[in-house]
Design an enzyme around this catalytic site. Sequence first.
Site, short mmCIF file in Angstrom:
data_model
loop_
_atom_site.label_atom_id
_atom_site.label_comp_id
_atom_site.label_asym_id
_atom_site.label_seq_id
_atom_site.Cartn_x
_atom_site.Cartn_y
_atom_site.Cartn_z
N THR A 10 -8.46 -17.22 -5.00
CA THR A 10 -7.47 -16.19 -4.68
C THR A 10 -7.68 -14.96 -5.56
OG1 THR A 10 -5.80 -17.75 -3.89
CG2 THR A 10 -4.99 -15.66 -4.76
N ASN A 11 -8.11 -15.21 -6.80
CA ASN A 11 -8.14 -14.15 -7.80
C ASN A 11 -9.29 -13.17 -7.63
OD1 ASN A 11 -6.02 -15.65 -8.68
ND2 ASN A 11 -7.07 -16.50 -10.46
N SER A 45 23.48 19.24 14.29
CA SER A 45 24.83 18.83 13.94
C SER A 45 25.53 18.24 15.15
CB SER A 45 25.63 20.03 13.42
OG SER A 45 26.98 19.68 13.22
#
Length: 476
Positions: free
Chosen positions: A145-146, A322
């Site tokens: 994994t690393n 608005s």
Amino acid sequence: MEQRKETYFRVESDSIGSREVPKNAYYGVQSLRGFENFRITGNKLNKEFIQSLAETKKASAITNGQIGLLDKKIEVAIVQASDEIINGNLHEEFITDSIQGGAGTSMNMNANEVIANRAIEILGGQQGDYSIVHPNDHVNMGQSTNDIIPTAGKLTAIKLLDKVIRKLEELQSALSDKAREFDHVIKMGRTQMQDAVPIRLGQEFGAYASVVKRDIKRIRRSREELKIVNLGATAIGTGINADKKYEEDIVKNLSVVTGIELTQSEDLVDGTQNVDGFVDASSSIKTCAVSLSKIANDLRLMSSGPRTGFGEINLPAKQNGSSIMPGKVNPVIPEVMSQIAFNIIGNDVTISMAAEAGQLELNAFEPVIFYNLFQSIETLTNGIDTFINNCIVGITANEERCRELVENSVGIVTALCPYVGYKEAAKIAKTAIKTKEPVRKLILKEGLLNEEELNNVLDAFSMTEPGIVGNLKVVK
């Protein structure tokens, strides 16, 4: 109930114990545990990251096959399964959350299990029969994994940075076009929100194009740093369980698979311990976002009004501003650019803290680094696209308003300093502010310059160029 289990589920085991997994799922027990343990963001893995994971697995299978460690039929099946994922298939089988503990082990095992089960199917077996292809022994051979996760993370970041660079180049071009279009428009320059001296609107847009060009350069440099990967390091950089020939060839093979010219870390222990490349990439993206937000601020100010603000430029009207004030149109595109910048700045802080928190031989916090970095790059890319198409290309100049503000400003007295001196010019400025009289009228009233001389000195275009305006005798 027993019939249901037999029909719909298979049983898989890991070091924690046994679990039921949906019978036809390509993911396995370790992916399922990751899914259950890390229900954090609700977001699954980035699609480019999934593809990058598959690319590392494909390159590893090819390398292990070349050195004779992986049976040819298994190699071919793993490569085919990886290619299917690279081409966009099976992504729904990647079920783990983007943020997770374990330094990304769940991500890695999700890829290993999906590829293994698809390879098993290719070879005529049934999902879960790991005697045919094993997630760890075959798909993860020579890997950890690393080294897999940071390598896939760098590949993903490179691909995403390519996209944002292309968008930034489009933005630079659009701003340069506006710089040329507005080069004749004289307006008032401002410092600290106060009148300063005249400037051409084109010069302002030219400056925007220049900072974007510089941001592109920074991002390209950080992209180059990400091409250095620690694949072959395995657990902590010592390369344990990876054949020496694998370590020598893996990055070259990954370069072929991805079409990206990668290099292996000179020091694999360093390459495994440190994630400074991601920090650098995040910093370049943050710097760019800050630059674009500053541009957005300027556009909001120059377009403010339309009657009671600066009103120097018009932004394209994109939607009602608005629910209560009829006809109001807000600068929504510049507003969203600033919000993107705020988010990216926060992401950069998270990435910095995660990188700092690494301990000894590994940084366990790459999942949160990736989650924030990928989000930063993608939101910036999308934001730039709308900034160009829904704002920049449609900006127009209010030339008369710009000219009016210049002529009524006291800032033009700066051009008088070489001829009447700073003290006398300051006196004129103060009187103009107090009496509301134009600077031009006061100068003539005081007899400091005649009309011909004044026209020469107060030529607005000349005030936007280097040098002393006019050709009169200057104060010694």
